[in-house]
Design a protein around this motif. Structure first.
Motif, PDB file in Angstrom:
ATOM      1  N   VAL A  56      40.775  46.126  44.196  1.00  0.00           N
ATOM      2  CA  VAL A  56      40.246  44.977  44.052  1.00  0.00           C
ATOM      3  C   VAL A  56      41.212  44.144  45.053  1.00  0.00           C
ATOM      4  O   VAL A  56      42.537  44.406  44.924  1.00  0.00           O
ATOM      5  CB  VAL A  56      40.393  44.566  42.738  1.00  0.00           C
ATOM      6  N   VAL A  57      40.636  43.196  45.546  1.00  0.00           N
ATOM      7  CA  VAL A  57      41.512  42.144  46.073  1.00  0.00           C
ATOM      8  C   VAL A  57      41.586  40.703  45.343  1.00  0.00           C
ATOM      9  O   VAL A  57      40.401  40.236  44.952  1.00  0.00           O
ATOM     10  CB  VAL A  57      41.078  41.726  47.589  1.00  0.00           C
ATOM     11  N   ALA A  58      42.643  40.087  44.881  1.00  0.00           N
ATOM     12  CA  ALA A  58      42.529  38.812  44.484  1.00  0.00           C
ATOM     13  C   ALA A  58      43.472  37.946  44.932  1.00  0.00           C
ATOM     14  O   ALA A  58      44.498  38.123  45.903  1.00  0.00           O
ATOM     15  CB  ALA A  58      43.662  39.107  42.890  1.00  0.00           C
ATOM     16  N   VAL A  96      38.538  37.384  42.453  1.00  0.00           N
ATOM     17  CA  VAL A  96      38.596  38.872  42.726  1.00  0.00           C
ATOM     18  C   VAL A  96      37.265  39.465  43.362  1.00  0.00           C
ATOM     19  O   VAL A  96      36.384  39.046  43.201  1.00  0.00           O
ATOM     20  CB  VAL A  96      38.744  39.595  41.262  1.00  0.00           C
ATOM     21  N   VAL A  97      37.652  40.485  44.285  1.00  0.00           N
ATOM     22  CA  VAL A  97      36.645  40.909  45.226  1.00  0.00           C
ATOM     23  C   VAL A  97      36.925  42.299  45.061  1.00  0.00           C
ATOM     24  O   VAL A  97      38.008  42.974  45.363  1.00  0.00           O
ATOM     25  CB  VAL A  97      36.833  40.384  46.618  1.00  0.00           C
ATOM     26  N   GLY A  98      35.918  42.901  44.886  1.00  0.00           N
ATOM     27  CA  GLY A  98      35.764  44.448  44.867  1.00  0.00           C
ATOM     28  C   GLY A  98      35.978  45.097  46.264  1.00  0.00           C
ATOM     29  O   GLY A  98      35.369  44.607  47.159  1.00  0.00           O
ATOM     30  N   LEU A 103      36.523  52.332  52.095  1.00  0.00           N
ATOM     31  CA  LEU A 103      37.012  51.351  53.377  1.00  0.00           C
ATOM     32  C   LEU A 103      38.508  51.391  53.519  1.00  0.00           C
ATOM     33  O   LEU A 103      39.091  50.796  54.398  1.00  0.00           O
ATOM     34  CB  LEU A 103      36.601  49.784  52.707  1.00  0.00           C
ATOM     35  N   LEU A 104      39.242  51.927  52.463  1.00  0.00           N
ATOM     36  CA  LEU A 104      40.767  52.036  52.502  1.00  0.00           C
ATOM     37  C   LEU A 104      41.156  53.340  53.299  1.00  0.00           C
ATOM     38  O   LEU A 104      40.350  54.378  53.039  1.00  0.00           O
ATOM     39  CB  LEU A 104      41.300  52.204  51.211  1.00  0.00           C
ATOM     40  N   ALA A 133      41.578  49.614  41.460  1.00  0.00           N
ATOM     41  CA  ALA A 133      40.790  49.001  40.357  1.00  0.00           C
ATOM     42  C   ALA A 133      41.191  49.724  38.996  1.00  0.00           C
ATOM     43  O   ALA A 133      40.947  48.735  38.073  1.00  0.00           O
ATOM     44  CB  ALA A 133      39.166  49.442  40.485  1.00  0.00           C
ATOM     45  N   HIS A 134      41.416  50.881  38.975  1.00  0.00           N
ATOM     46  CA  HIS A 134      41.991  51.350  37.401  1.00  0.00           C
ATOM     47  C   HIS A 134      43.286  50.968  36.893  1.00  0.00           C
ATOM     48  O   HIS A 134      43.608  51.255  35.808  1.00  0.00           O
ATOM     49  CB  HIS A 134      41.890  53.018  37.618  1.00  0.00           C
TER      50      HIS A 134
END
Length: 518
Positions: A56-58, A96-98, A103-104, A133-134
């Motif tokens: 997640v990107v915040a 927050v963006v998933g 992509l990583l 995310a976890h």
């Protein structure tokens, strides 16, 4: 995956596992402002030993904000993303963006946050984090812990009287409270030795506070502040009234050591005698400082020293400028004088720090005995608006010219300003003096007196209160060795980022490229 964050709420920014470059971006004290077509690029690494199914990107933005685009490694995660709830006076908003795990990349990754071309308004970025995310709060926790290190905080402040529409500038507020929890205060209240009180609630990002104050004479005002600066301890504490205590917790009469408490609170007024706070983790504590404290060296009873050199300015209700007979002459050793064309007058002296005047001297001028003061008040103030009389004299007479007379103050208390209010002279329509000197009890070389002890309580969130007491640490105002300066904008924190010299070299190389092409 190492915690990834870029915290732009301070200048310089605080970075971890990140190197940041920017375009069409203004650096403000509390955020980055991206204009239309502007962007930031955050370069971070993913360890090959960790497989991440999703991240997640915040993104935290401030106030009214333009939409934004978010990309990772050239792939769009969000386009024209509106910030819900963002308004001109709103609190910082977190979006927050998933991120799909595919992509990583193992190793280098590039995150971009953009203000789209043609967008209206600025995109004001406070912080950006990336986390699995976890464990989506991992980077936020690391950023909060880093922020807590910058725990010496200064605010510019204002007050507003009840019923008034205008705010007036008030003295700076400086505080540092650290009992080892590394959690900054959310609420803070205190009482000074002169009876003045204040209570404030702090914004989550420490950008400001709102509260109320009551002065020593009972006047109530609104009280607000704007973040002026933050430092990692011990920066920002030089010359400030810092206390360090060795503490104990008490449960059912049994006391056990509980570490060190550092306590600093300076609102420009009298020293504090009581402080209560609740930190970001919900722990509440309240302490009352014991008055005084044994000085580092034995003082001779009644010995006074001249502290006039600590006066930084003097203002007079009137002065004879044409003849050079101005109030500034009162601070010198020459036989010049101050002359006021009135039979009453006021002289206001400002010190570079609060001082407890235990005595003062007045020296008569060269001529005209009927201009000599006869009745007067010596008053002290913390803010220049509320005055307390510390000494008064009536029927005083100087027997000769350039005679110096000394007067004592029965109950010295520290004030930053003193006012000599002359209410009667010897019959002339003018008043004059040659010199004014201020005296204080001889102070130890170790600096200002510190509270010897405190007593109080503290309680964790939802827990029962326990006793809390402390004893002054010897040499408690000395700065610890090994204090580190904060990281510089764009430089990152290689100590937290790099696992080895190879990683450090890679990041330094990227930083050099960014600076070369910026």
């Amino acid at each position: 995956m190492e915690p990834v964050f870029a915290d732009f709420s301070t200048d310089p920014a605080q970075l971890s596992n990140a190197v940041v470059a920017h375009h069409r971006c203004g650096i403000a004290p509390s955020h980055l402002a991206l204009g239309a077509g502007g962007h930031i690029r955050l370069d971070f690494t993913v360890d090959e030993r960790e497989e991440i199914a999703e991240a997640v990107v915040a993104v935290t933005v401030l106030g009214a904000s333009a939409p934004m685009d978010v990309l990772l490694n050239g792939k769009s995660l969000a386009e024209q993303l509106a910030i819900p709830g963002a308004g001109a006076h709103s609190d910082p908003q977190v979006t927050v963006v998933g991120v799909p795990g595919e992509l990583l990349r193992t190793g280098d990754n590039l995150l971009e946050v953009r203000n789209p071309e043609g967008a209206e308004g600025l995109l004001r970025l406070r912080a950006v984090t990336v986390a699995p995310a976890h464990d989506r709060d991992r980077s936020e926790r690391a950023m909060a812990a880093r922020s807590a290190r910058r725990s010496v905080v200064a605010f510019g402040t204002e007050v507003r009287a009840a019923g008034s529409t205008g705010w007036q500038t008030a003295p700076r507020l400086l505080f540092h409270i650290d009992g080892g929890e590394r959690a900054l205060p959310a609420h803070l209240s205190w009482r000074g030795t002169d009876g003045a009180e204040a209570a404030i609630g702090l914004r989550a990002d420490l950008s400001g506070f709102l509260g109320h104050r009551r002065t020593a004479d009972g006047a109530v005002t609104e009280y607000r502040g704007t973040l002026a600066d933050r430092w990692a301890y011990p920066e920002g504490t030089a010359g400030a009234p810092l206390h360090r205590f060795s503490t104990e917790d008490g449960i059912d009469g049994t006391w056990t050591p509980s570490g060190e408490l550092r306590l600093l609170l300076d609102d420009g007024g009298a020293p504090v005698e009581r402080v209560t706070w609740t930190d970001r983790r919900g722990t509440t504590a309240s302490v009352v400082l014991s008055p005084g404290g044994a000085p580092a060296v034995q003082e001779t009873a009644g010995e006074l020293r001249d502290i006039t050199r600590a006066v930084t300015g003097v203002e007079a209700s009137d002065e004879f400028e044409m003849a050079g007979e101005v109030a500034e002459n009162l601070l010198g050793k020459s036989r010049s004088k101050w002359l006021a064309n009135d039979d009453t007058a006021e002289l206001e002296f400002t010190f570079d720090h609060p001082v407890a005047v235990a005595g003062y001297r007045l020296t008569s001028a060269n001529d005209a005995p009927d201009r000599d003061p006869e009745d007067w008040l010596l008053q002290g103030s913390h803010d220049g608006g509320h005055w307390t009389t510390v000494d008064s004299r009536t029927g005083e007479r100087f027997r000769q010219r350039h005679e110096t007379k000394e007067y004592s103050v029965a109950s010295p208390a520290p004030y930053a300003r003193y006012r000599l209010s002359i209410t009667e002279n010897q019959g002339s329509d003018q008043i004059q003096l040659s010199r004014v000197q201020f005296l204080a009890c001889a102070a130890p070389a170790a600096g200002p007196a510190r509270a010897a002890d405190f007593t109080g309580y503290r309680a964790p969130r939802g827990g029962a209160p326990v006793g809390y007491r402390g004893t002054t640490v010897p040499g408690g105002q000395e700065e610890p060795e090994g204090a580190q300066a904060p990281a510089k904008l764009l430089a990152g924190d290689l100590g937290d980022t790099a696992r080895g010299l190879d990683d450090a070299a890679r990041l330094i190389g990227k930083l050099a490229e960014y600076l070369k092409h910026s």
